[in-house]
Design a protein around this motif. Structure first.
Motif, PDB file in Angstrom:
ATOM      1  N   GLY A 159       0.801  -1.218   0.000  1.00  0.00           N
ATOM      2  CA  GLY A 159       0.000   0.000   0.000  1.00  0.00           C
ATOM      3  C   GLY A 159       0.834   1.269   0.000  1.00  0.00           C
ATOM      4  O   GLY A 159       0.331   2.341  -0.332  1.00  0.00           O
ATOM      5  N   HIS A 160       2.101   1.140   0.351  1.00  0.00           N
ATOM      6  CA  HIS A 160       2.984   2.312   0.350  1.00  0.00           C
ATOM      7  C   HIS A 160       4.010   2.258  -0.772  1.00  0.00           C
ATOM      8  O   HIS A 160       5.007   2.981  -0.747  1.00  0.00           O
ATOM      9  CB  HIS A 160       3.601   2.523   1.735  1.00  0.00           C
ATOM     10  N   ASN A 161       3.735   1.427  -1.760  1.00  0.00           N
ATOM     11  CA  ASN A 161       4.405   1.591  -3.062  1.00  0.00           C
ATOM     12  C   ASN A 161       3.639   2.664  -3.833  1.00  0.00           C
ATOM     13  O   ASN A 161       2.455   2.875  -3.588  1.00  0.00           O
ATOM     14  CB  ASN A 161       4.343   0.286  -3.870  1.00  0.00           C
ATOM     15  N   ARG A 176      -0.817  13.449  -0.633  1.00  0.00           N
ATOM     16  CA  ARG A 176       0.191  13.222   0.389  1.00  0.00           C
ATOM     17  C   ARG A 176      -0.272  12.063   1.277  1.00  0.00           C
ATOM     18  O   ARG A 176      -1.434  11.970   1.645  1.00  0.00           O
ATOM     19  CB  ARG A 176       0.358  14.491   1.220  1.00  0.00           C
ATOM     20  N   CYS A 177       0.672  11.182   1.629  1.00  0.00           N
ATOM     21  CA  CYS A 177       0.362  10.010   2.459  1.00  0.00           C
ATOM     22  C   CYS A 177       0.896  10.245   3.872  1.00  0.00           C
ATOM     23  O   CYS A 177       1.903  10.931   4.049  1.00  0.00           O
ATOM     24  CB  CYS A 177       1.003   8.767   1.848  1.00  0.00           C
ATOM     25  N   TYR A 178       0.255   9.633   4.871  1.00  0.00           N
ATOM     26  CA  TYR A 178       0.733   9.816   6.249  1.00  0.00           C
ATOM     27  C   TYR A 178       2.146   9.274   6.440  1.00  0.00           C
ATOM     28  O   TYR A 178       2.839   9.637   7.371  1.00  0.00           O
ATOM     29  CB  TYR A 178      -0.235   9.160   7.248  1.00  0.00           C
ATOM     30  N   CYS A 179       2.589   8.394   5.514  1.00  0.00           N
ATOM     31  CA  CYS A 179       3.922   7.805   5.651  1.00  0.00           C
ATOM     32  C   CYS A 179       5.021   8.791   5.249  1.00  0.00           C
ATOM     33  O   CYS A 179       6.201   8.509   5.417  1.00  0.00           O
ATOM     34  CB  CYS A 179       4.036   6.525   4.816  1.00  0.00           C
ATOM     35  N   GLY A 180       4.622   9.940   4.707  1.00  0.00           N
ATOM     36  CA  GLY A 180       5.615  10.960   4.351  1.00  0.00           C
ATOM     37  C   GLY A 180       5.847  11.080   2.859  1.00  0.00           C
ATOM     38  O   GLY A 180       6.463  12.039   2.404  1.00  0.00           O
ATOM     39  N   GLY A 183       1.413   9.930  -3.312  1.00  0.00           N
ATOM     40  CA  GLY A 183       0.915   9.061  -4.376  1.00  0.00           C
ATOM     41  C   GLY A 183       1.027   7.581  -4.074  1.00  0.00           C
ATOM     42  O   GLY A 183       1.017   6.754  -4.992  1.00  0.00           O
ATOM     43  N   CYS A 184       1.087   7.214  -2.779  1.00  0.00           N
ATOM     44  CA  CYS A 184       1.097   5.790  -2.426  1.00  0.00           C
ATOM     45  C   CYS A 184      -0.205   5.139  -2.919  1.00  0.00           C
ATOM     46  O   CYS A 184      -1.251   5.800  -3.023  1.00  0.00           O
ATOM     47  CB  CYS A 184       1.174   5.615  -0.919  1.00  0.00           C
ATOM     48  N   ILE A 185      -0.133   3.835  -3.190  1.00  0.00           N
ATOM     49  CA  ILE A 185      -1.331   3.071  -3.580  1.00  0.00           C
ATOM     50  C   ILE A 185      -2.471   3.341  -2.595  1.00  0.00           C
ATOM     51  O   ILE A 185      -3.622   3.521  -2.999  1.00  0.00           O
ATOM     52  CB  ILE A 185      -0.977   1.568  -3.670  1.00  0.00           C
TER      53      ILE A 185
HETATM   54 ZN   LIG Z   1       2.373   5.922   2.069  1.00  0.00          ZN
END
Ligand SMILES: [Zn+2]
Length: 304
Positions: A159-161, A176-180, A183-185
């Motif tokens: 999911g974070h690719n 923007r994703c919470y992982c930093g 455009g993460c999946i």
């Molecule tokens: Zn992510």
């Protein structure tokens, strides 16, 4: 000997215990609220649930526990858990001590994949990819009827690719994703991502369920959002097929309940698979919301 297996699913609001016999039949199921007053109370609750279930069934059993997180191989402590009382705790060792036996602990996504691999939608398959598409996007992996957690314990965390084969518009809009990262999946394919994409296109602040209902009733903008979402999920699964080529893909989580997904996805995955044929079944889970707790029980396999 028909051995007893207890599975415990520790959730943010409730904790569930289930007992399975050797054939996977459910002998008992209980639920209790997950304690809010700290780590020791969680350990005590699980101990008490297991001991009470053993007393009712009149015999001991093995214990597997599914948690929203993982045990770090570096430290032996829980990491990445959204039940934050667990973070930094030696949960497996503490449960083993409290129950005077080895307790197996596994990420809940891996429990889902294992449950479906043992006697669910992937029964008998060698490689089962259990995607969970709900408020986030994750997955677990079961190979030959066992969890494959991976060296970093992140196997399945696709999911974070980044969203594969993005259009220029998708590159520009990458949320923007919470992982930093961007455009993460997950930022394109989770349930809230469908709602956000639909809101960007229409200005309507609708949840994913309302969008799906409207699409079913012929709303063109809602249908278009559904099609963009399934196309992105199809591309994302094609990535998985090109790396792992699983025998079965199972889709759990809230969005896995969308029935038309299973008709629509194969033709969206196929064009991106590096093969002249694509026959991989994409199926809903057989055990539904029970897959997590059943998979926890199956952490003690038929052989061990
Ligand atoms: Zn992510």
């Amino acid at each position: 000997v028909d051995r007893l297996r207890f599975g415990v699913d520790l959730g943010g609001t409730k904790t569930e215990i289930l007992a399975l016999d050797g054939e996977g039949r459910e002998l008992l199921r209980e639920r209790a609220p997950t304690p809010k007053d700290g780590y020791d109370a969680i350990v005590r609750l699980i101990r008490d649930l297991v001991l009470a279930a053993e007393a009712r069934l009149g015999r001991p059993g093995t214990v597997g526990v599914g948690i929203p997180g993982a045990i770090s191989p570096a430290t032996g402590l829980v990491k990445n858990a959204n039940t934050t009382a667990l973070i930094g705790q030696a949960f497996d060792r503490d449960l083993s001590a409290a129950l005077a036996r080895e307790v197996r602990l596994e990420n809940d996504a891996n429990c889902f994949a294992l449950s479906e691999a043992v006697d669910g939608a992937g029964a008998g398959a060698r490689a089962v990819f259990g995607a969970i598409v709900g408020t986030g996007v994750g997955a677990g992996l079961a190979l030959f009827g066992r969890v494959w957690a991976g060296r970093q314990l992140i196997a399945g965390e696709w999911g974070h690719n980044p969203l594969p084969w993005p259009s220029l518009a998708e590159l520009e809009a990458a949320p923007r994703c919470y992982c930093g990262k961007h455009g993460c999946i997950e930022t394109w394919c989770a349930g809230p991502a469908l709602a956000a994409d639909h809101a960007r296109a229409t200005g309507r602040d609708w949840g994913s369920e309302r969008i799906l209902e409207a699409a079913a009733q012929g709303d063109e903008a809602a249908e278009a959002a559904y099609r963009r979402w399934t196309d992105r999920l199809g591309r994302s699964l094609a990535h998985v097929v090109n790396v792992l080529d699983p025998d079965v893909i199972v889709i759990g989580g809230g969005m896995g309940k969308v029935a038309r997904l299973y008709d629509d996805l194969p033709s969206l995955v196929r064009p991106h698979v590096f093969s002249d044929e694509f026959t991989t079944p994409i199926r809903p889970p057989v055990h539904g919301d029970s897959s997590g707790v059943r998979g926890a029980a199956w952490l003690w396999g038929r052989e061990g």
